[in-house]
Design a protein around this motif. Sequence first.
Motif, PDB file in Angstrom:
ATOM      1  N   GLU A  51       0.829  -1.210   0.000  1.00  0.00           N
ATOM      2  CA  GLU A  51       0.000   0.000   0.000  1.00  0.00           C
ATOM      3  C   GLU A  51       0.864   1.262   0.000  1.00  0.00           C
ATOM      4  OE1 GLU A  51      -3.076   0.043  -0.549  1.00  0.00           O
ATOM      5  OE2 GLU A  51      -3.764  -1.989  -0.076  1.00  0.00           O
ATOM      6  N   THR A  52       1.968   1.236   0.715  1.00  0.00           N
ATOM      7  CA  THR A  52       2.861   2.402   0.754  1.00  0.00           C
ATOM      8  C   THR A  52       3.504   2.631  -0.605  1.00  0.00           C
ATOM      9  OG1 THR A  52       3.314   1.957   3.100  1.00  0.00           O
ATOM     10  CG2 THR A  52       4.829   3.430   1.954  1.00  0.00           C
ATOM     11  N   GLU A 110       2.291   8.933   5.885  1.00  0.00           N
ATOM     12  CA  GLU A 110       0.956   8.809   6.488  1.00  0.00           C
ATOM     13  C   GLU A 110       0.324   7.468   6.120  1.00  0.00           C
ATOM     14  OE1 GLU A 110      -1.562  12.035   5.369  1.00  0.00           O
ATOM     15  OE2 GLU A 110      -0.434  13.519   6.528  1.00  0.00           O
ATOM     16  N   THR A 111       0.459   7.092   4.855  1.00  0.00           N
ATOM     17  CA  THR A 111      -0.087   5.804   4.411  1.00  0.00           C
ATOM     18  C   THR A 111       0.583   4.646   5.141  1.00  0.00           C
ATOM     19  OG1 THR A 111      -0.614   6.686   2.225  1.00  0.00           O
ATOM     20  CG2 THR A 111      -0.418   4.293   2.409  1.00  0.00           C
ATOM     21  N   ALA A 112       1.913   4.696   5.211  1.00  0.00           N
ATOM     22  CA  ALA A 112       2.644   3.631   5.904  1.00  0.00           C
ATOM     23  C   ALA A 112       2.185   3.513   7.352  1.00  0.00           C
ATOM     24  CB  ALA A 112       4.143   3.902   5.838  1.00  0.00           C
ATOM     25  N   GLU A 158      -0.546   0.708  11.912  1.00  0.00           N
ATOM     26  CA  GLU A 158      -1.445   0.732  13.069  1.00  0.00           C
ATOM     27  C   GLU A 158      -2.635  -0.208  12.913  1.00  0.00           C
ATOM     28  OE1 GLU A 158      -2.568   4.801  13.509  1.00  0.00           O
ATOM     29  OE2 GLU A 158      -0.526   5.456  14.028  1.00  0.00           O
ATOM     30  N   ASN A 159      -3.001  -0.553  11.671  1.00  0.00           N
ATOM     31  CA  ASN A 159      -4.273  -1.253  11.457  1.00  0.00           C
ATOM     32  C   ASN A 159      -4.190  -2.646  10.851  1.00  0.00           C
ATOM     33  OD1 ASN A 159      -6.579   0.676  12.186  1.00  0.00           O
ATOM     34  ND2 ASN A 159      -5.171   1.992  11.039  1.00  0.00           N
ATOM     35  N   ILE A 160      -3.027  -3.067  10.371  1.00  0.00           N
ATOM     36  CA  ILE A 160      -2.936  -4.409   9.793  1.00  0.00           C
ATOM     37  C   ILE A 160      -3.020  -5.471  10.887  1.00  0.00           C
ATOM     38  CG2 ILE A 160      -1.400  -6.052   8.634  1.00  0.00           C
ATOM     39  CD1 ILE A 160      -2.669  -4.135   6.708  1.00  0.00           C
ATOM     40  N   ASN A 208     -10.890   0.934   7.144  1.00  0.00           N
ATOM     41  CA  ASN A 208     -10.596   1.480   5.825  1.00  0.00           C
ATOM     42  C   ASN A 208      -9.761   2.745   5.937  1.00  0.00           C
ATOM     43  OD1 ASN A 208     -11.936  -0.332   4.038  1.00  0.00           O
ATOM     44  ND2 ASN A 208     -13.897   0.536   4.658  1.00  0.00           N
ATOM     45  N   LEU A 209      -8.852   2.933   4.985  1.00  0.00           N
ATOM     46  CA  LEU A 209      -8.097   4.174   4.902  1.00  0.00           C
ATOM     47  C   LEU A 209      -9.045   5.277   4.436  1.00  0.00           C
ATOM     48  CD1 LEU A 209      -5.389   5.710   4.923  1.00  0.00           C
ATOM     49  CD2 LEU A 209      -5.053   4.975   2.575  1.00  0.00           C
ATOM     50  N   VAL A 210      -9.065   6.379   5.187  1.00  0.00           N
ATOM     51  CA  VAL A 210      -9.961   7.495   4.831  1.00  0.00           C
ATOM     52  C   VAL A 210      -9.129   8.716   4.502  1.00  0.00           C
ATOM     53  CG1 VAL A 210     -11.888   6.626   6.177  1.00  0.00           C
ATOM     54  CG2 VAL A 210     -10.205   8.094   7.278  1.00  0.00           C
TER      55      VAL A 210
END
Length: 288
Positions: A132-133, A148-150, A155-157, A286-288
């Motif tokens: 994703e990064t 920010e994406t990383a 934090e969420n995986i 979900n990424l927002v």
Amino acid sequence: MTVKIITDSCCDLPPELAAELGLEVLSLLVINEEREYRDQLDITPKDVYDGMREGKIYKTAQVPPHVFEESFERIAREGQSAIYLGFSSELSATFQSARMAKNSVLEKYPELDVELIDTKAASGGFGMIVYETAKKANEGASMEKVLETANFYIENIDHIFTVDDIEYLYRGGRVSKTNAVLGGMLNIKPVLEVKEGKLGPVDKVRGRQKALRRILELMEERSVDKDLSNRKVFIYHGDDPEAAERMREMIAEKFGVNDFYISFVGSVIGAHTGPGTISVFYSKRNLV
């Protein structure tokens, strides 16, 4: 200029996908007797699993510091900005090697622009963070947005997995000999996780199918909004594609997921978990 993503082979992204994403992947070492192999270059997961079934014992070692130094020096000479996404520092000294290498290279190239990020993750969970990064970096996003994406995915995986033969966990020092023997006799399948970078137990059940069902229960419990239908799920296996496909079908039926990526648990992690491992990785929100 696109932010360069550097990672290490414990992200367990296959070489062809790593190349597609433009990743630089640095190899940990897999050791059998006196011979060292560079993960993903000199040895494959299939090699390791076949060897383990024959009774071979593999050890693993971190990315050598000089490999990091060569990579970081190249980044400095080319004037690039880069992020190194690293294997959990709780499971390997690899991240510490990266930090030492960066400090060394800064003495020669004070303009070096490399951010070091401890993903606190392993295998497909680590791979999903890198995936994703790298996608965000390849869109031309700024260093800030890529970071920010990383950090969101770190934090969420969620990492949930089960092993088929508890003996391999005993060899790696994760369970006692007594528990390994009893677990084998009683067909006990531990369900485990990586949390805050550390490997730990979640549950233990009798039988493979119950272990897979327990993974489904945990996914439902841990998903923030209970709706996984629009998320990507990584399923990694220890040379057991049939079980991975069964896991995929169960997740698709229960949650309506249709976006999967299925691959091998890599050589380094697989050397400690053994053939037959099944692991599931997804974002709890979900990424927002």
